[in-house]
Design a protein around this motif. Structure first.
Motif, short mmCIF file in Angstrom:
data_model
loop_
_atom_site.label_atom_id
_atom_site.label_comp_id
_atom_site.label_asym_id
_atom_site.label_seq_id
_atom_site.Cartn_x
_atom_site.Cartn_y
_atom_site.Cartn_z
N SER A 398 -67.63 40.78 57.07
CA SER A 398 -68.44 39.97 57.97
C SER A 398 -67.79 39.76 59.33
N ASN A 399 -66.45 39.81 59.41
CA ASN A 399 -65.76 39.63 60.70
C ASN A 399 -65.61 40.94 61.48
N GLY A 400 -66.17 42.02 60.96
CA GLY A 400 -66.11 43.30 61.64
C GLY A 400 -64.99 44.20 61.15
N ASP A 401 -64.06 43.68 60.34
CA ASP A 401 -62.98 44.52 59.83
C ASP A 401 -63.55 45.68 59.01
N ILE A 402 -62.83 46.79 59.02
CA ILE A 402 -63.27 48.00 58.33
C ILE A 402 -62.27 48.33 57.24
N ALA A 403 -62.75 48.38 55.99
CA ALA A 403 -61.91 48.75 54.85
C ALA A 403 -62.19 50.21 54.51
N VAL A 404 -61.11 50.99 54.33
CA VAL A 404 -61.22 52.43 54.07
C VAL A 404 -60.42 52.77 52.83
N ILE A 405 -60.98 53.63 51.97
CA ILE A 405 -60.20 54.12 50.84
C ILE A 405 -59.85 55.59 51.09
N ASP A 406 -58.62 55.94 50.78
CA ASP A 406 -58.12 57.31 50.89
C ASP A 406 -57.86 57.80 49.47
N SER A 407 -58.72 58.72 48.97
CA SER A 407 -58.64 59.13 47.57
C SER A 407 -57.40 59.97 47.28
N ASP A 408 -56.89 60.70 48.28
CA ASP A 408 -55.68 61.49 48.05
C ASP A 408 -54.43 60.61 48.03
N LYS A 409 -54.35 59.66 48.96
CA LYS A 409 -53.20 58.75 49.00
C LYS A 409 -53.32 57.62 48.00
N VAL A 451 -64.09 48.65 37.83
CA VAL A 451 -64.38 48.13 39.16
C VAL A 451 -63.33 47.07 39.45
N LYS A 452 -62.51 47.31 40.49
CA LYS A 452 -61.45 46.37 40.85
C LYS A 452 -61.88 45.55 42.05
N VAL A 453 -61.57 44.24 41.99
CA VAL A 453 -62.01 43.30 43.00
C VAL A 453 -60.82 42.83 43.83
N PHE A 454 -60.94 42.92 45.17
CA PHE A 454 -59.89 42.49 46.10
C PHE A 454 -60.48 41.48 47.07
N ASP A 455 -59.59 40.62 47.64
CA ASP A 455 -60.06 39.72 48.70
C ASP A 455 -59.97 40.45 50.03
N SER A 456 -60.30 39.75 51.12
CA SER A 456 -60.35 40.39 52.44
C SER A 456 -58.97 40.81 52.94
N ASN A 457 -57.92 40.26 52.32
CA ASN A 457 -56.55 40.66 52.67
C ASN A 457 -56.02 41.75 51.74
N LEU A 458 -56.90 42.32 50.94
CA LEU A 458 -56.60 43.41 50.02
C LEU A 458 -55.70 42.97 48.87
N GLN A 459 -55.76 41.70 48.51
CA GLN A 459 -55.03 41.20 47.35
C GLN A 459 -55.90 41.33 46.10
N PHE A 460 -55.34 41.91 45.04
CA PHE A 460 -56.09 42.12 43.81
C PHE A 460 -56.45 40.78 43.16
N ILE A 461 -57.69 40.66 42.68
CA ILE A 461 -58.17 39.43 42.04
C ILE A 461 -58.44 39.66 40.56
N ARG A 462 -59.29 40.63 40.25
CA ARG A 462 -59.67 40.88 38.86
C ARG A 462 -60.28 42.27 38.78
N GLN A 463 -60.69 42.64 37.57
CA GLN A 463 -61.41 43.90 37.37
C GLN A 463 -62.37 43.76 36.19
N PHE A 464 -63.36 44.64 36.14
CA PHE A 464 -64.27 44.67 34.99
C PHE A 464 -64.68 46.12 34.74
N GLU A 465 -65.08 46.34 33.51
CA GLU A 465 -65.49 47.69 33.09
C GLU A 465 -66.98 47.67 32.80
#
Length: 634
Positions: A398-409, A451-465
């Motif tokens: 919502s603040n305009g930040d862009i999150a990107v995943i790199d599948s190789d790294k 499915v892994k859940v992170f906050d806006s600072n990329l800190q892991f919170i939880r996951q579900f299957e």
């Protein structure tokens, strides 16, 4: 009460079906025009007397279609026997229901004033006990239908509108009409067939065969009409979507204009007003075009449905001989099917934007853009701390930040709206491909079967299957992509199990949507409907949350298939798809309407576009393998 109810029902039916459109009274000697509407003979004669000097034609007062007057005059028009029979039966039933109550009825056969105990349906009279005995003794009345007083109070004789006797030939009065000449389009008896229709060019058949063939032809035409109704619905939905998109886009354009006006308000107030008026003028004209197209389609469909309704009534009510007598008129009316074409939406007219450069006193506030154009605003690449090896997924917060995943790294990275690197997630990931964000800026990443859940600072919170059946334990359950709708419902594509799993924000299961086109290469978007791709088959598909298919189309360009890689929707519901024109290189972003209609090419010259999304300011962000590109609408 039962008699009153029956009278009311008869009156309603009479007004709706048995009254002449001219005199508004029940039909008297009804005649059928070429348009299949029926009118009283007397009304037609009065109507044609006012049409001089064009007495050879008569317009229908209902639909205005013209019918040629036969050489023998209006008497030569086809009779509507089933309407005449209905009117006679209704008149009879109303007389029956309008008589005095059964306990006060008197005999109508004698003058002794005795109480009536029965009614003769053939004589249509009430009779007493003595007259009943006489009635039964007389040979000529022995087979008359007699009903008791109580039965008569509520019994309504079934209406029979079909003639049981075989019609006789007008030319050979002692001969039955047993043939139908297809060449002359007329009924014929045996003598007529032998004398008048024996030449080789005459093709005739038995009446029953002709009726059967006639009904089959009409049935096929009506079946094609059902297909036309589906085409009409597609065209109407397309036009509605285009109008809705135009409304959203023009609101956005006017907002941009107003913002620019406020920045330059001291110098260019008048020019701002002029520009808005120009936009409104263009939009009004285009909306009128869409409205005219929709109204034209609806008028065509209404006209077609009127003809079909009339033909259906005729097919149900008239007997075979009457149908054959009216066959030329019916088949002529059903030729509308050949001309039933619907106007489609011109999607290029549903866009309008504004290009507002910096202005000074002597320049315009901006220019009105009547076609959608995009230009590259920013490119994120060659970042020292976050060089991309394979950027596959991208999402905006919502603040305009862009999150990107790199599948190789196997990393999740975060950038500012201007492309400045911020941080990399500390959680170790294994096999990630898709990323999405909730309205609360929670990041959802697919990692193998979780499915892994992170906050806006990329800190892991939880996951579900995503849940699976016991039968699917040995099935490949890797998650290929993920998307979130405005109500934070999460859709996960599971290619090996050929389904899309729908979940609440906390991961709890909602439903599974099976679909054989969900593959290990599928991308997914969700906005009240679920849109997903199939890379191998070059398909773009849309289903409802209950699994009902909305559309299933080929992704192609100039007739050649292109491979869809990623998909997303804007706030107007339009669909944007990243595609590969060739394997592994030469990519583009294509624009589709909410109904799956191709609109145009948005971004070209990309290397290998994969995931894509929109920023809060409506810029388009594309993960292009070795870079992330941000496009701005101009």
């Amino acid at each position: 009460m039962a008699e009153a109810a029956a009278t009311s029902v008869l009156g309603t039916i009479s007004r709706g079906h048995l009254e002449c459109p001219i005199c508004c009274c029940r039909f008297t000697d009804p005649k059928i025009l070429d348009c299949l509407h029926s009118l009283c003979l007397n009304c037609l004669e009065e109507l044609i007397s006012r049409q001089q000097p064009r007495a050879e034609e008569i317009p229908c007062p209902v639909c205005r279609r013209v019918t040629a007057v036969p050489d023998t005059g209006l008497q030569g028009l086809p009779n509507c026997f089933f309407l005449s029979a209905l009117v006679d039966e209704f008149n009879k039933q109303e007389r029956l229901l309008g008589d005095a109550p059964a306990d006060t009825r008197k005999c109508e056969e004698c003058d002794e004033g005795l109480e009536a105990v029965s009614r003769c349906l053939d004589c249509c009279k009430f009779i007493c006990t003595k007259c009943l005995e006489s009635h039964e003794r007389m040979k000529s009345m022995r087979h008359h239908r007699i009903i008791g007083q109580e039965q008569n109070r509520f019994d309504v004789t079934p209406i029979n509108t079909r003639k049981k006797a075989t019609p006789q030939c007008n030319q050979h009065t002692n001969q039955n009409l047993c043939f139908y000449c297809e060449t002359c389009k007329t009924l014929a008896c045996g003598k007529c067939a032998a004398l008048d229709h024996r030449a080789t060019e005459h093709e005739y058949r038995e009446v029953e065969d002709a009726i059967r063939s006639y009904r089959q032809d009409v049935g096929e035409i009506l079946q094609r009409f059902e297909q036309s109704k589906e085409e009409f619905k597609v065209a109407d939905d397309s036009l509605t979507n285009a109008r809705n998109r135009l409304s959203i886009i023009v609101t956005r354009a006017c907002t941009n204009i107003t913002t620019k006006e406020e920045e330059e308000i001291a110098k260019i107030r008048d020019k701002s007003r002029f520009l808005r008026d120009k936009v409104s003028q263009i939009v009004a004209e285009r909306d009128r075009q869409f409205e005219r197209a929709q109204q034209s389609n609806r008028d065509k469909m209404e006209w077609a449905e009127q003809i079909v309704a009339t033909v259906n009534d005729l097919m149900q009510q008239a007997d075979g001989f009457e149908l054959l007598d009216l066959k030329p008129k019916v088949m002529h009316n059903l030729e509308f099917q050949k001309e039933l074409e619907f106007e489609q939406a011109q999607h290029r007219l549903s866009f309008i934007g504004v290009n507002c450069p910096d202005v000074v006193t002597d320049t315009d506030l901006g220019e009105v853009l009547q076609e959608e154009r995009w230009e590259l605003r920013e490119e994120i690449s060659d970042v020292v701390l976050a060089e991309f090896e394979c950027a596959t997924g991208v999402v905006c917060l919502s603040n305009g930040d862009i999150a990107v995943i790199d599948s190789d790294k196997k990393q999740l990275m975060n950038f500012t709206s201007t492309g400045k690197y911020k941080t990399t997630g500390g959680e170790k990931l294994n096999e990630l491909w898709g990323v999405a964000a909730t309205s609360e800026d929670l990041l959802l990443v697919t990692d193998e079967g979780f499915v892994k859940v992170f906050d806006s600072n990329l800190q892991f919170i939880r996951q579900f299957e995503p849940s699976q059946n016991e039968d699917d334990v040995d099935t490949d359950s890797r998650l290929t992509d993920i998307a979130v709708d405005k109500n934070n419902r999460i859709a996960v594509a599971i290619g090996g199990r050929k389904l899309i799993s729908l979940h609440h924000q906390d991961g709890s299961f909602i439903t599974a949507i099976p679909n054989g086109m969900v593959g290990n290469d599928s991308a997914i978007a969700i906005r009240e409907r679920i849109i997903f791709t199939n890379y191998e088959e070059s398909r773009l598909l849309c289903t409802t949350y209950t699994g009902d298919e909305v559309f299933n189309i080929n992704t192609s360009l100039d007739g050649e298939p292109v491979r869809p890689c990623g998909v997303c929707c804007n706030d107007a519901g339009d669909i944007y798809v990243s595609v590969n024109l060739k394997e592994g290189e030469d990519g583009e972003v294509h624009h589709y309407s909410a109904g799956g209609v191709f609109i145009g090419r948005v971004a070209r010259g990309l290397y290998c576009p994969l995931g894509l999304t929109f920023t809060p300011s409506r810029d388009l962000v594309v993960a292009d393998k070795f870079s992330v590109k941000i496009f701005k609408r101009v």
